[in-house]
Motif scaffolding. Structure first.
Motif, PDB file in Angstrom:
ATOM      1  N   GLY A   4       0.786  -1.311   0.043  1.00  0.00           N
ATOM      2  CA  GLY A   4       0.080  -0.009  -0.035  1.00  0.00           C
ATOM      3  C   GLY A   4       0.873   1.200   0.019  1.00  0.00           C
ATOM      4  O   GLY A   4       0.451   2.352   0.164  1.00  0.00           O
ATOM      5  N   ALA A   5       2.039   1.269  -0.178  1.00  0.00           N
ATOM      6  CA  ALA A   5       3.057   2.242  -0.045  1.00  0.00           C
ATOM      7  C   ALA A   5       2.450   3.400  -1.256  1.00  0.00           C
ATOM      8  O   ALA A   5       2.172   3.078  -2.027  1.00  0.00           O
ATOM      9  N   TYR A   6       2.770   4.599  -0.520  1.00  0.00           N
ATOM     10  CA  TYR A   6       2.145   5.687  -1.323  1.00  0.00           C
ATOM     11  C   TYR A   6       3.301   7.040  -1.589  1.00  0.00           C
ATOM     12  O   TYR A   6       3.555   7.226  -2.590  1.00  0.00           O
ATOM     13  N   VAL A   7       3.849   7.162  -0.554  1.00  0.00           N
ATOM     14  CA  VAL A   7       5.091   8.411  -0.448  1.00  0.00           C
ATOM     15  C   VAL A   7       6.245   7.636  -1.456  1.00  0.00           C
ATOM     16  O   VAL A   7       6.626   8.698  -2.263  1.00  0.00           O
ATOM     17  N   THR A   8       6.750   6.645  -0.953  1.00  0.00           N
ATOM     18  CA  THR A   8       7.586   6.291  -1.948  1.00  0.00           C
ATOM     19  C   THR A   8       7.760   6.150  -3.355  1.00  0.00           C
ATOM     20  O   THR A   8       8.345   6.755  -4.246  1.00  0.00           O
ATOM     21  N   PRO A   9       6.559   5.378  -3.890  1.00  0.00           N
ATOM     22  CA  PRO A   9       6.361   5.460  -5.382  1.00  0.00           C
ATOM     23  C   PRO A   9       6.050   6.575  -5.897  1.00  0.00           C
ATOM     24  O   PRO A   9       6.401   7.051  -6.966  1.00  0.00           O
ATOM     25  N   ARG A  10       5.453   7.782  -5.224  1.00  0.00           N
ATOM     26  CA  ARG A  10       5.122   9.013  -5.773  1.00  0.00           C
ATOM     27  C   ARG A  10       6.294   9.592  -6.037  1.00  0.00           C
ATOM     28  O   ARG A  10       6.340  10.295  -7.152  1.00  0.00           O
ATOM     29  N   LEU A  11       7.245   9.751  -4.955  1.00  0.00           N
ATOM     30  CA  LEU A  11       8.391  10.652  -5.242  1.00  0.00           C
ATOM     31  C   LEU A  11       9.418  10.084  -5.969  1.00  0.00           C
ATOM     32  O   LEU A  11      10.201  10.777  -6.635  1.00  0.00           O
ATOM     33  N   LEU A  12       9.485   8.657  -5.958  1.00  0.00           N
ATOM     34  CA  LEU A  12      10.839   7.994  -6.799  1.00  0.00           C
ATOM     35  C   LEU A  12      10.186   7.463  -7.935  1.00  0.00           C
ATOM     36  O   LEU A  12      11.204   7.281  -8.763  1.00  0.00           O
ATOM     37  N   GLY A  13       8.739   7.220  -8.023  1.00  0.00           N
ATOM     38  CA  GLY A  13       8.611   6.494  -9.207  1.00  0.00           C
ATOM     39  C   GLY A  13       7.930   7.513 -10.060  1.00  0.00           C
ATOM     40  O   GLY A  13       7.817   7.108 -11.389  1.00  0.00           O
ATOM     41  N   GLY A  14       7.612   8.537  -9.753  1.00  0.00           N
ATOM     42  CA  GLY A  14       7.014   9.903 -10.621  1.00  0.00           C
ATOM     43  C   GLY A  14       5.470   9.538 -10.772  1.00  0.00           C
ATOM     44  O   GLY A  14       5.007   8.539 -10.389  1.00  0.00           O
ATOM     45  N   GLY A  15       4.969  10.099 -11.921  1.00  0.00           N
ATOM     46  CA  GLY A  15       3.530   9.873 -12.358  1.00  0.00           C
ATOM     47  C   GLY A  15       3.437   8.428 -13.051  1.00  0.00           C
ATOM     48  O   GLY A  15       2.323   8.031 -13.032  1.00  0.00           O
ATOM     49  N   LYS A  16       4.527   8.072 -13.682  1.00  0.00           N
ATOM     50  CA  LYS A  16       4.269   7.022 -14.810  1.00  0.00           C
ATOM     51  C   LYS A  16       4.430   5.424 -13.995  1.00  0.00           C
ATOM     52  O   LYS A  16       3.168   4.819 -14.282  1.00  0.00           O
ATOM     53  N   ASN A  17       5.142   5.511 -12.984  1.00  0.00           N
ATOM     54  CA  ASN A  17       5.394   4.281 -12.432  1.00  0.00           C
ATOM     55  C   ASN A  17       4.450   4.083 -10.998  1.00  0.00           C
ATOM     56  O   ASN A  17       4.814   4.165 -10.065  1.00  0.00           O
ATOM     57  N   MET A  18       3.167   4.129 -11.183  1.00  0.00           N
ATOM     58  CA  MET A  18       2.207   4.210 -10.081  1.00  0.00           C
ATOM     59  C   MET A  18       2.197   3.041  -9.227  1.00  0.00           C
ATOM     60  O   MET A  18       2.369   1.791  -9.995  1.00  0.00           O
ATOM     61  N   MET A  19       1.903   3.061  -8.006  1.00  0.00           N
ATOM     62  CA  MET A  19       1.771   1.660  -7.202  1.00  0.00           C
ATOM     63  C   MET A  19       0.043   1.797  -6.731  1.00  0.00           C
ATOM     64  O   MET A  19      -0.664   2.900  -7.078  1.00  0.00           O
ATOM     65  N   LEU A  20      -0.452   0.814  -6.222  1.00  0.00           N
ATOM     66  CA  LEU A  20      -1.736   0.726  -5.744  1.00  0.00           C
ATOM     67  C   LEU A  20      -2.134   2.175  -5.023  1.00  0.00           C
ATOM     68  O   LEU A  20      -3.172   2.343  -5.253  1.00  0.00           O
ATOM     69  N   GLY A  21      -1.389   2.318  -4.101  1.00  0.00           N
ATOM     70  CA  GLY A  21      -1.741   3.567  -3.289  1.00  0.00           C
ATOM     71  C   GLY A  21      -1.934   4.618  -3.971  1.00  0.00           C
ATOM     72  O   GLY A  21      -2.973   5.529  -3.608  1.00  0.00           O
ATOM     73  N   ASN A  22      -0.851   4.988  -4.972  1.00  0.00           N
ATOM     74  CA  ASN A  22      -1.251   6.029  -5.882  1.00  0.00           C
ATOM     75  C   ASN A  22      -2.394   6.135  -6.775  1.00  0.00           C
ATOM     76  O   ASN A  22      -3.271   6.921  -6.864  1.00  0.00           O
ATOM     77  N   LEU A  23      -2.833   4.997  -7.024  1.00  0.00           N
ATOM     78  CA  LEU A  23      -3.811   4.755  -7.903  1.00  0.00           C
ATOM     79  C   LEU A  23      -5.378   5.164  -7.224  1.00  0.00           C
ATOM     80  O   LEU A  23      -6.155   5.727  -7.667  1.00  0.00           O
ATOM     81  N   ILE A  24      -5.280   4.655  -6.032  1.00  0.00           N
ATOM     82  CA  ILE A  24      -6.170   4.958  -4.980  1.00  0.00           C
ATOM     83  C   ILE A  24      -6.409   6.267  -4.758  1.00  0.00           C
ATOM     84  O   ILE A  24      -7.608   7.000  -4.801  1.00  0.00           O
ATOM     85  N   GLU A  25      -5.488   7.066  -4.547  1.00  0.00           N
ATOM     86  CA  GLU A  25      -5.232   8.400  -4.268  1.00  0.00           C
ATOM     87  C   GLU A  25      -5.943   9.315  -5.416  1.00  0.00           C
ATOM     88  O   GLU A  25      -6.680   9.907  -5.213  1.00  0.00           O
ATOM     89  N   SER A  26      -5.406   8.892  -6.794  1.00  0.00           N
ATOM     90  CA  SER A  26      -5.862   9.525  -7.849  1.00  0.00           C
ATOM     91  C   SER A  26      -7.566   9.330  -8.037  1.00  0.00           C
ATOM     92  O   SER A  26      -8.090  10.059  -8.639  1.00  0.00           O
ATOM     93  N   GLN A  27      -7.998   8.287  -7.627  1.00  0.00           N
ATOM     94  CA  GLN A  27      -9.567   7.960  -7.854  1.00  0.00           C
ATOM     95  C   GLN A  27     -10.068   8.683  -6.666  1.00  0.00           C
ATOM     96  O   GLN A  27     -11.461   9.330  -7.263  1.00  0.00           O
ATOM     97  N   PHE A  28      -9.837   8.952  -5.869  1.00  0.00           N
ATOM     98  CA  PHE A  28     -10.353  10.172  -4.830  1.00  0.00           C
ATOM     99  C   PHE A  28     -10.206  11.494  -4.959  1.00  0.00           C
ATOM    100  O   PHE A  28     -11.153  12.327  -4.644  1.00  0.00           O
TER     101      PHE A  28
END
Lengths: 311, 376
Positions: free
Chosen positions: A248-272
């Motif tokens: 469920g990581a959010y901060v790490t993929p957001r800052l180190l993966g950028g917009g392209k390399n999303m993980m589930l946490g980022n996907l959920i955030e973007s839906q809300f």
């Protein structure tokens, strides 16, 4: 044990019944907190996942639809309305799962020698080492992640150094890759692996290791046949503690993966957020929870099986 | 007589733990030879170095100086898993994640024995220690005595050249300990393997061993048969540590011809000389008149008589302080003129009709040969 009391409950004398009632009353505050803080929100989320999405976020209350759940795995074609697999979502699911498993394995690979090292130090120095392991927790996760960004970005310390020495001609793209996310997550979650491993290695009876050597086991065989089976509970605990937050990581993929390399946490955030699709966000959240639950069941089953062997 | 071949030999072993101010000399120039098929015991109080010496035979410790020979070959540099020597650990150290049978099979598996041979050997070992019924139990589900048997079977299964036993009976209760002592003797006899046994229990050492090495302060004080160690202690520590004994201080008055020595005791004889046997093997090279000497007399070698009794043997006298009845025997505590207590133990089946009254003066008789001379 519980089933036994349930069965005999009817034949309990009155004072025992009163005791049982008292026990419920005493646990009421705790139960209400669990209801309000854990079960309640989950139920609300479950409800929202079956509702029609609102035009500006939120949901249209009491208008039910399966769209939220369908959209987790499928997407409607814009032109002919046929359902196709939601490739983007599946990619994110796969990346989350892959990176979490890799993070867990890497944390285990680095954590095991570290924990072994600490557990085999003299007693009074062990605490210093454990203390050192917990130091990263003192700085905020966000700040630490920005620091990693600073180190690995194209104009960062590593690339600048390599350029200056002349080993490379142009910067290596490290930031905004899956590798960067993996590195960041291993860095963040490693202490969660080391601590339970340390606890179980410290309890390990090293006379058993001696007995192994005495019975012709080489160092490698002692590790495989004696040490690893004995510290399995610690390994399982460490893996659970690393795998679940990784998924469920959010901060790490957001800052180190950028917009392209999303993980589930980022996907959920973007839906809300930007996606304004609360039912979909809720459905993905619950899917994530189910994933974690299945992983836990798998782990616990393994743990009890090895636990049964210990008697 | 052909001398039996040597199984294990320690040559001038010194072991120092730590360094600088904190260093501790656990073993100090220790040499000992242990024969083939022997039940050999290292006996001494805790901290005397006996366990360190045993761990060196096993390979868990390496000597600071000296050599360890197994059948003449130096093994001091070999790790434990390359030595054909197995250990029964003090707390058994059974693998808790394996069954009884798996524990016993472990060493054989590590040696890469074929499966059929392993099964056959495990079966034989389970029979040997009478644990066949427990073969599939986990080790935490069996009693202490049973764990002890499994530990023995596990160590014997790879048929080692030497079996090391580190106080294996200390965790058992008295009755079980007695049983296991006999069991161990039987196993040693049946397998013909050299046993090196470590204990701080002198009674255990006396009843089980072929030979005993008494250790103290990182040194071996005396090596000998249980009878030798008990009846002919070489040093005051050995006499004191093994069984009960009395010490009489005095000085040499005249060196008689041959095997007699005249001694003037500090107490009990009112300055009269007594004659004792002289053992040149356990004496300094030159013995002069006036030299300090200690006699040790076991309580069962002395007898109490009413004052006025006569004998050719040495007699000392003192005040009968206490009579303690023990069922099989009676202990008489006699206070000598220097306030030291001399204990006499007499078997009740051989009691004579003499009337001995508490707080009266009595005579103590002991034979010349039963008094052992010790030198400082």
């Amino acid at each position: 044990m519980t089933t036994k009391t349930d069965v005999t409950n009817n034949e309990l004398p009155p004072y025992r019944k009163r005791e049982a009632l008292n026990r419920w009353i005493i646990s009421l505050p705790a139960l209400s907190i669990i209801m309000l803080a854990a079960i309640g929100p989950i139920l609300i989320m479950l409800l929202y996942s079956f509702m029609v999405k609102g035009d500006y976020g939120g949901v249209k209350l009491w208008e039910f639809s399966f769209d939220g759940w369908i959209n987790v795995f499928f997407q409607r074609d814009i032109f002919d309305e046929t359902l196709g697999l939601a490739d983007a979502h599946l990619t994110i699911f796969w990346r989350s799962l892959k990176l979490s498993i890799l993070t867990t394995l890497a944390a285990l690979a680095f954590g095991l020698p570290t924990a072994y090292f600490i557990a085999t130090r003299p007693k009074h120095t062990r605490e210093i080492w454990v203390f050192l392991i917990t130091i990263p927790f003192w700085a905020n996760l966000l700040i630490r992640t920005f620091a990693i960004q600073e180190v690995i970005r194209n104009e960062g310390i590593i690339n600048n150094t390599l350029l200056a020495i002349g080993i490379i001609d142009s910067p290596i793209q490290m930031l905004y890759t899956d590798g960067a996310i993996l590195f960041g997550m291993v860095y963040v979650y490693l202490p969660l692996m080391v601590l339970p491993l340390y606890a179980s290695i410290e309890k390990l009876d090293f006379r058993l290791v001696e007995a192994g050597y005495d019975l012709y086991a080489t160092r490698l065989k002692v590790l495989r046949r004696i040490i690893l089976p004995m510290i399995k509970p610690g390994m399982i605990a460490g893996c659970i503690l690393v795998f679940i937050p990784s998924l469920g990581a959010y901060v790490t993929p957001r800052l180190l993966g950028g917009g392209k390399n999303m993980m589930l946490g980022n996907l959920i955030e973007s839906q809300f957020g930007a996606g304004r699709n609360w039912p979909l966000g809720s459905a993905i959240s619950i899917t994530l929870m189910l994933l974690v639950m299945f992983a836990l069941i798998f782990y616990v089953r393994n743990a009890t099986r090895s636990g049964a062997n210990h008697g | 007589m052909q001398s039996p071949s040597i199984a294990v030999e320690a040559k001038n072993i010194t072991k120092v733990f730590g360094h600088g101010k904190q260093h501790f000399r656990a073993l100090n120039d220790v040499s000992v030879s242990i024969r083939e098929n022997e039940f050999f015991t290292l006996l001494g109080p805790s901290g005397c170095g006996k366990t360190t010496l045993l761990r060196m035979f096993a390979g868990f410790e390496h000597p600071t100086q000296g050599a360890i020979l197994l059948h003449g070959k130096d093994i001091a540099h070999l790790p434990p898993f390359q030595r054909p020597i197995n250990t029964v650990f003090q707390n058994y150290a059974l693998f808790p994640h394996m069954t009884v049978a798996k524990n016993i099979a472990f060493g054989l598996e590590m040696l890469g024995k074929p499966k059929a041979e392993i099964e056959e050997t495990v079966d034989r070992m389970l029979d040997l220690v009478q644990m066949q019924a427990m073969r599939d139990r986990v080790t935490s589900q069996i009693s202490g005595g049973q764990q002890q048997r499994v530990a023995l079977a596990r160590a014997l299964a790879p048929s080692p050249k030497v079996l090391l036993l580190d106080e294996p009976l200390s965790a058992l209760d008295y009755k079980l300990r007695k049983e296991m002592q006999i069991e161990l003797k039987r196993l040693q006899h049946e397998t013909g393997i050299t046993f090196i046994f470590v204990t701080h229990d002198q009674e255990e050492a006396l009843t089980m061993s072929d030979r005993i090495a008494v250790m103290s302060g990182g040194r071996i004080l005396q090596v000998g048969s249980p009878h030798d160690i008990y009846e002919r202690p070489a040093e005051r520590f050995v006499a004191d540590f093994i069984g009960e004994t009395n010490f009489l201080e005095g000085k040499v008055s005249v060196l008689e011809e041959g095997d007699r020595l005249s001694v003037t005791l500090d107490a009990g004889t009112e300055g009269k000389q007594i004659q004792v046997a002289f053992d040149p093997q356990n004496s300094p090279e030159t013995v002069q008149a006036g030299q300090r000497i200690t006699l040790t007399v076991r309580p069962e070698h002395a007898q109490v008589f009413p004052i006025g009794s006569t004998s050719d043997d040495p007699i000392i006298s003192g005040k009968l302080e206490n009579i303690v009845y023990f069922g099989t025997d009676t202990h008489y505590h006699v206070k000598l003129s220097d306030n030291s207590i001399f204990i006499v133990r007499q078997q009740n089946s051989q009691i004579r009709g003499d009337v001995l009254v508490q707080n009266e003066m009595v005579n103590i008789h002991f034979s010349m040969d039963s008094a052992r001379t010790l030198w400082d």
